[in-house]
Design an enzyme around this catalytic site. Structure first.
Site, PDB file in Angstrom:
ATOM      1  N   VAL A 272       0.841  -1.200   0.000  1.00 39.23           N
ATOM      2  CA  VAL A 272       0.000   0.000   0.000  1.00 39.23           C
ATOM      3  C   VAL A 272       0.879   1.255   0.000  1.00 39.23           C
ATOM      4  O   VAL A 272       0.594   2.240  -0.688  1.00 39.23           O
ATOM      5  CB  VAL A 272      -0.947  -0.009   1.220  1.00 39.23           C
ATOM      6  CG1 VAL A 272      -1.649   1.336   1.354  1.00 39.23           C
ATOM      7  CG2 VAL A 272      -1.973  -1.123   1.076  1.00 39.23           C
ATOM      8  N   ALA A 273       1.981   1.215   0.791  1.00 42.06           N
ATOM      9  CA  ALA A 273       2.866   2.377   0.894  1.00 42.06           C
ATOM     10  C   ALA A 273       3.607   2.640  -0.416  1.00 42.06           C
ATOM     11  O   ALA A 273       3.957   3.784  -0.718  1.00 42.06           O
ATOM     12  CB  ALA A 273       3.874   2.154   2.019  1.00 42.06           C
ATOM     13  N   GLU A 277      -1.664   6.057  -4.748  1.00 46.26           N
ATOM     14  CA  GLU A 277      -3.057   5.855  -5.156  1.00 46.26           C
ATOM     15  C   GLU A 277      -3.686   7.105  -5.780  1.00 46.26           C
ATOM     16  O   GLU A 277      -4.611   7.015  -6.587  1.00 46.26           O
ATOM     17  CB  GLU A 277      -3.902   5.411  -3.949  1.00 46.26           C
ATOM     18  CG  GLU A 277      -3.653   3.998  -3.468  1.00 46.26           C
ATOM     19  CD  GLU A 277      -2.481   3.900  -2.495  1.00 46.26           C
ATOM     20  OE1 GLU A 277      -2.220   2.795  -2.008  1.00 46.26           O
ATOM     21  OE2 GLU A 277      -1.832   4.943  -2.231  1.00 46.26           O
ATOM     22  N   ASP A 319       0.428  24.951 -42.113  1.00 47.42           N
ATOM     23  CA  ASP A 319      -0.052  25.514 -43.368  1.00 47.42           C
ATOM     24  C   ASP A 319       0.219  27.010 -43.368  1.00 47.42           C
ATOM     25  O   ASP A 319       0.373  27.629 -42.308  1.00 47.42           O
ATOM     26  CB  ASP A 319      -1.562  25.293 -43.520  1.00 47.42           C
ATOM     27  CG  ASP A 319      -1.911  23.839 -43.788  1.00 47.42           C
ATOM     28  OD1 ASP A 319      -1.048  23.098 -44.255  1.00 47.42           O
ATOM     29  OD2 ASP A 319      -3.065  23.454 -43.511  1.00 47.42           O
ATOM     30  N   ASP A 639      -6.455  20.430 -42.759  1.00 45.87           N
ATOM     31  CA  ASP A 639      -7.890  20.718 -42.764  1.00 45.87           C
ATOM     32  C   ASP A 639      -8.703  19.788 -43.657  1.00 45.87           C
ATOM     33  O   ASP A 639      -9.896  19.635 -43.458  1.00 45.87           O
ATOM     34  CB  ASP A 639      -8.152  22.177 -43.174  1.00 45.87           C
ATOM     35  CG  ASP A 639      -7.372  22.582 -44.415  1.00 45.87           C
ATOM     36  OD1 ASP A 639      -7.083  21.691 -45.249  1.00 45.87           O
ATOM     37  OD2 ASP A 639      -7.036  23.767 -44.551  1.00 45.87           O
ATOM     38  N   ASP A 643      -5.494  15.258 -45.461  1.00 46.50           N
ATOM     39  CA  ASP A 643      -4.543  15.538 -44.383  1.00 46.50           C
ATOM     40  C   ASP A 643      -4.683  14.563 -43.213  1.00 46.50           C
ATOM     41  O   ASP A 643      -3.800  14.507 -42.343  1.00 46.50           O
ATOM     42  CB  ASP A 643      -4.745  16.966 -43.842  1.00 46.50           C
ATOM     43  CG  ASP A 643      -4.384  18.028 -44.859  1.00 46.50           C
ATOM     44  OD1 ASP A 643      -3.464  17.789 -45.655  1.00 46.50           O
ATOM     45  OD2 ASP A 643      -5.022  19.099 -44.862  1.00 46.50           O
ATOM     46  N   ASN A 705       5.477   8.368  -0.839  1.00 51.59           N
ATOM     47  CA  ASN A 705       5.393   6.905  -0.772  1.00 51.59           C
ATOM     48  C   ASN A 705       6.714   6.292  -0.320  1.00 51.59           C
ATOM     49  O   ASN A 705       6.734   5.353   0.478  1.00 51.59           O
ATOM     50  CB  ASN A 705       4.989   6.337  -2.135  1.00 51.59           C
ATOM     51  CG  ASN A 705       3.524   6.597  -2.455  1.00 51.59           C
ATOM     52  OD1 ASN A 705       3.209   7.455  -3.262  1.00 51.59           O
ATOM     53  ND2 ASN A 705       2.624   5.882  -1.810  1.00 51.59           N
ATOM     54  N   GLU A 708       7.077   6.422   3.416  1.00 51.42           N
ATOM     55  CA  GLU A 708       6.361   5.370   4.144  1.00 51.42           C
ATOM     56  C   GLU A 708       7.086   4.031   4.043  1.00 51.42           C
ATOM     57  O   GLU A 708       7.155   3.271   5.013  1.00 51.42           O
ATOM     58  CB  GLU A 708       4.934   5.278   3.607  1.00 51.42           C
ATOM     59  CG  GLU A 708       4.105   6.534   3.912  1.00 51.42           C
ATOM     60  CD  GLU A 708       2.927   6.710   2.964  1.00 51.42           C
ATOM     61  OE1 GLU A 708       2.762   5.875   2.051  1.00 51.42           O
ATOM     62  OE2 GLU A 708       2.177   7.689   3.124  1.00 51.42           O
ATOM     63  N   ASN A 735      -2.412   8.338   1.873  1.00 51.68           N
ATOM     64  CA  ASN A 735      -2.193   8.337   0.426  1.00 51.68           C
ATOM     65  C   ASN A 735      -3.421   8.769  -0.358  1.00 51.68           C
ATOM     66  O   ASN A 735      -3.315   9.409  -1.407  1.00 51.68           O
ATOM     67  CB  ASN A 735      -1.769   6.945  -0.042  1.00 51.68           C
ATOM     68  CG  ASN A 735      -0.373   6.583   0.415  1.00 51.68           C
ATOM     69  OD1 ASN A 735       0.278   7.359   1.099  1.00 51.68           O
ATOM     70  ND2 ASN A 735       0.085   5.397   0.044  1.00 51.68           N
TER      71      ASN A 735
END
Length: 899
Positions: A272-273, A277, A319, A639, A643, A705, A708, A735
């Site tokens: 998780v650390a 997230e 162009d 355009d 193209d 992160n 942690e 987090n």
């Protein structure tokens, strides 16, 4: 793109003559029986579509996200060790990330739908000598099409039996001016007859048509944007770190004799650390906000992940007409009565003045000038009107320029038409290069003629001078042609004008003979006022600007010089290859010259070319490929339908919003609402700002992160598996909530000044480049150690919940202040400012509110395993936060030269 010749892929030039010869011997069309056989052999006349990307496939692709892998592993661990709440929270986060990715990625591909709408459902053909209306999909090669005004053309075909035929090819080329077609010319599926009628034999159907060739190209698999590549790389790196940390934990646990349940709890916390997230949401909001900002500046971003590619752009292929220029042809010089008049004012605003030798004159007192302007306005089929405070034209832009010039002299076309009643018109054709109109004014009849100067002169016997009408002799003609040559060499489009007046009772004879020459009108499409500055900004920003135009080399060079794009004195530096040196002169190449070069030769010189003149839309794709093969990040404008393949191939396809076709827009990343080059440059500036913000919040989130991870690893290495400094749910809260508001605030940071004073972002450079990694590692290491010190100094053996609460508070306090250090990875916060990002201030308050909620509401305390802290207790966490901010600022200075 400007007008250019287009060619059918389904039939070779040599075969066209043979086919046309066969037409002259049999004009009854094919039989129904033969049509059936051809249909069975070659299939329906329709655009075939490769398999669509289904929503289910897009959904499955979300599971290829490495961040999702880590979270799924964490959820499974939670489930097997009975941590139900952790399992539910992690599962919700997984679902959120997958849904966010799904919504962001899945967008129905509309380019093919737009192509299919171009062709009408039914077509009139000649079969067995009889006229039949059949389904367009049943048209086959050899069918004879019967076409007249208003009909859409259903297949590529060769014209015969034509009468004054003009075709609108804007659906393919984006060029608004209709194209005259003669017997033997090609016409193309998806274009439309706007004048006259013809018969045409079908040469190619379905995917063999020009439209089909384009359909095949735009269905190629899209390449990933630079940002997608970098995010994938980042996710892989974080996944490796997460699994390495978990593996290390497992090994340590086995060595120290910890229980499997204990090891899994630590592994869960580490997994998780390791994962930011908040990264997917912050990235999406940053890109969405950037899109919103660009939309306010007339740049509509269609593909979210393409925003960042703008910041990496190294070449802009643009162009000329309507992008670098105003696309409003303007009369700037007039020769009449032995004088050359300068005309002020740009565009279709009928406001301007007339000058001779820089001296303002009263144009109405100039008899020759007045008569010339009358002729130009009357022998004219365009209209000028004011709508919603804006002057607009209807009709040919060249004719519109003449009407505007007359209006500047207070000669309005509507008033002149009331005075001179038109009774006859001889239309302009490419062979005649003339247009004439016959008018009645009282008992007199007037003829007005305009066209190519050399052709008009051939029709003239006299010339209007200041002292009356004189014989037009050879010397006068030579003088006029010399002036015409001077105008043309300065990239002006020049028209000659003439007239004659015939009494009502006299036979007028050939109305285009014995005319009286009035003068020359020189006009051009002037550059936009802001184009020169924008080109200079690009040069300073390390971005090469390349002009691609269907106009001739002289016109392109004149505009390029005026806006600072082309330096005639600058040599390309090419040596050796005589053929290449001949073709690439001072950085200019024409479409025919490009065809002389093979791919290897072209790639060797592509970086030296500044102007592409007389280019076909199809050649844009080759230009994009060559530049990308040289490692450039390419932005390309376009355009027309032609193209679309180049727009799709470019890193940033840019469609014109005003004159662009639907297919071009659907194939692009960005649509310009004002067709203005300056808007592209502003979008690049915004793109660079967005990338910087992505870099800032990513470094911030990962540093948090890593903090942690370091904290947990220190805990298990030094204290064992029974004294975890933070629980998985506490980490999830930090987090998912406390870190996300500062990250979003960093993502929405205003674009800093001076961002266009440095080179483009390296598309291959990782977000976690060496300097950023050093910055993250050092700051995260400091925060991790500081948090661990807070934990061990507060007696985890005696009251582990209080120790965890103080550690939790320390990490949250750092989340209040550390984001300010990440507002710039280069400059001090004292220079950037504490209070120049209001959202960051708001984020700090939200962190305080959320943290106090979980720490002081009893039932939430119980869920998160936290205890109540006194005011004095908060001194330690806040002191750690201030120390961290100071340390981060010092580290930024010390690592500034790390590369």
């Amino acid at each position: 793109m400007e007008k250019a010749i287009i060619r059918a892929p389904g039939i070779e030039a040599a075969d066209m003559d043979k086919l046309f010869l066969e037409l002259n011997t049999d004009k009854q069309g094919i039989s129904e029986k033969d049509a059936g056989k051809i249909l069975e052999q070659f299939g329906f006349n329709e655009l075939k579509e490769t398999a669509r990307v289904t929503p289910f496939k897009v959904f499955l692709r979300q599971f290829s996200n490495f961040i999702v892998y880590v979270l799924i592993a964490a959820a499974l661990i939670s489930f097997f060790i009975g941590e139900t709440l952790n399992f539910v929270v992690i599962s919700v986060i997984i679902v959120f990330i997958i849904l966010l990715g799904f919504v962001q990625e899945y967008k129905a591909e509309k380019a093919m739908d737009a192509l299919k709408k171009i062709v009408q459902p039914k077509t009139r053909v000649l079969r067995d000598g009889k006229v039949r209306d059949i389904l367009t999909k049943d048209v086959v090669q050899g069918d004879v099409l019967l076409l007249e005004h208003g009909d859409k053309i259903s297949a590529d075909a060769v014209v015969f039996d034509s009468i004054s035929l003009k075709v609108d090819e804007s659906a393919l080329t984006g060029e608004s001016i209709s194209v005259e077609k003669k017997n033997g010319d090609m016409i193309f599926a998806g274009t439309q007859v706007v004048y006259g009628k013809c018969k045409a034999v079908v040469a190619a159907t379905g995917m063999k048509t020009k439209l089909g060739e384009i359909a095949g190209m735009i269905q190629d698999v899209e390449e990933k944007t630079p940002l997608q590549v970098k995010i994938d790389q980042l996710a892989k790196t974080l996944t490796i770190i997460a699994f390495t940390a978990c593996a290390l934990t497992f090994i340590l646990g086995i060595i120290k004799g910890a229980s499997i349940a204990g090891i899994l709890i630590i592994a869960l916390a580490l997994a998780v650390a390791s994962v930011p997230e908040g990264l997917p949401l912050t990235l999406t909001l940053t890109l969405a906000y950037g899109m919103h900002n660009m939309a306010k500046r007339n740049a509509i971003i269609r593909k979210m992940l393409g925003v960042e590619a703008l910041g990496s752009t190294t070449v802009i292929c643009t162009d000329k007409t309507g992008t670098l220029t105003k696309n409003e042809i303007t009369v700037e010089k007039i020769f009449a009565g032995d004088k050359i008049f300068a005309v002020s004012g740009i565009g279709y605003e009928p406001e301007g003045e007339f000058f001779v030798n820089k001296n303002k004159i009263d144009e109405l007192k100039e008899k020759n000038l007045t008569l010339l302007l009358k002729a130009a306005a009357i022998c004219n089929n365009a209209f000028l009107e004011e709508r919603d405070g804006v002057w607009r034209v209807v009709g040919d832009p060249t004719e519109a320029a003449l009407i505007v010039a007359a209006a500047k002299a207070n000669l309005w076309k509507s008033d002149l038409e009331n005075e001179y009643t038109r009774t006859e018109e001889i239309i302009f054709t490419s062979e005649r290069k003339l247009m004439s109109t016959l008018h009645e004014k009282g008992k007199e009849r007037w003829v007005f003629t305009k066209g190519a100067p050399e052709i008009v002169l051939k029709k003239c016997r006299f010339i209007e001078k200041e002292d009356g009408i004189k014989e037009l002799d050879g010397d006068e003609k030579a003088k006029i042609l010399a002036i015409n040559g001077g105008f043309a060499s300065s990239a002006f489009r020049v028209l000659g004008a003439a007239y004659k007046k015939v009494p009502g009772s006299k036979d007028i004879g050939n109305i285009e003979e014995d005319l009286i020459f009035l003068g020359l009108i020189a006009m051009r499409d002037p550059p936009r006022e802001e184009a020169k500055e924008s080109v200079a900004v690009c040069r300073e920003a390390g971005i090469k600007v390349v002009m691609i135009t269907g106009d001739n080399q002289g016109t392109a060079k004149a505009i390029a010089k005026e806006i600072g794009l082309f330096d005639e004195n600058k040599k390309s530096g090419l040596i050796g290859n005589e053929k290449i040196m001949r073709i690439i002169e001072n950085g200019i190449i024409t479409g025919s010259e490009l065809e002389e070069l093979d791919d290897k030769e072209f790639e060797s010189v592509v970086e030296d070319i500044v102007i592409y003149a007389r280019m076909m839309p199809e050649q844009k794709l080759r230009i994009v490929k060559a530049l990308k093969d040289k490692g450039h990040v390419v932005a390309m404008t376009g355009d027309g339908v032609n193209d679309a393949p180049a727009l799709k191939k470019a890193d940033v396809g840019i469609a014109m919003g005003i004159k662009g076709t639907d297919v071009a827009k659907e194939s692009s990343v960005m649509v310009l609402q004002d067709d203005n080059f300056a808007t592209i440059v502003e979008a690049v500036r915004q793109g660079r700002g967005i990338y910087e913000n992505i870099e800032k919040f990513t470094c911030y989130l990962i540093s948090r992160n890593f903090t942690e991870v370091i904290l947990i690893l220190l805990g298990i290495i030094l204290l064992g598996f029974d004294f975890l400094p933070l629980l998985a749910l506490q980490i999830l809260f930090i987090n998912s909530f406390d870190e996300i508001m500062p990250a979003i605030a960093l993502g929405l940071d205003p674009v800093r000044k001076g961002i266009m004073h440095k080179k483009p972002i390296d598309a291959k450079e990782k977000i976690l480049k060496k300097r950023n990694l050093v910055l993250i590692a050092v700051i995260a290491g400091f925060m991790g150690v500081a948090s661990f010190i807070v934990f061990i100094l507060n007696d985890p053996a005696g009251d582990i919940d209080r120790a965890r609460t103080l550690t939790f508070a320390a990490i949250v306090s750092m989340a209040l202040l550390v984001p300010f250090a990440f507002r710039s990875l280069e400059e001090s916060i004292l220079k950037v400012g504490f209070f120049t990002n209001n959202l960051l201030i708001l984020g700090a308050f939200s962190i305080i509110l959320l943290t106090l909620t979980v720490m002081y509401i009893p039932f939430l305390q119980e869920i998160f395993k936290l205890t109540t802290l006194s005011l004095i207790d908060w001194i330690i966490p806040l002191s750690v936060a201030v120390a961290t901010l100071t340390f981060a600022e010092v580290v930024k200075v010390l690592t500034r030269n790390v590369s």
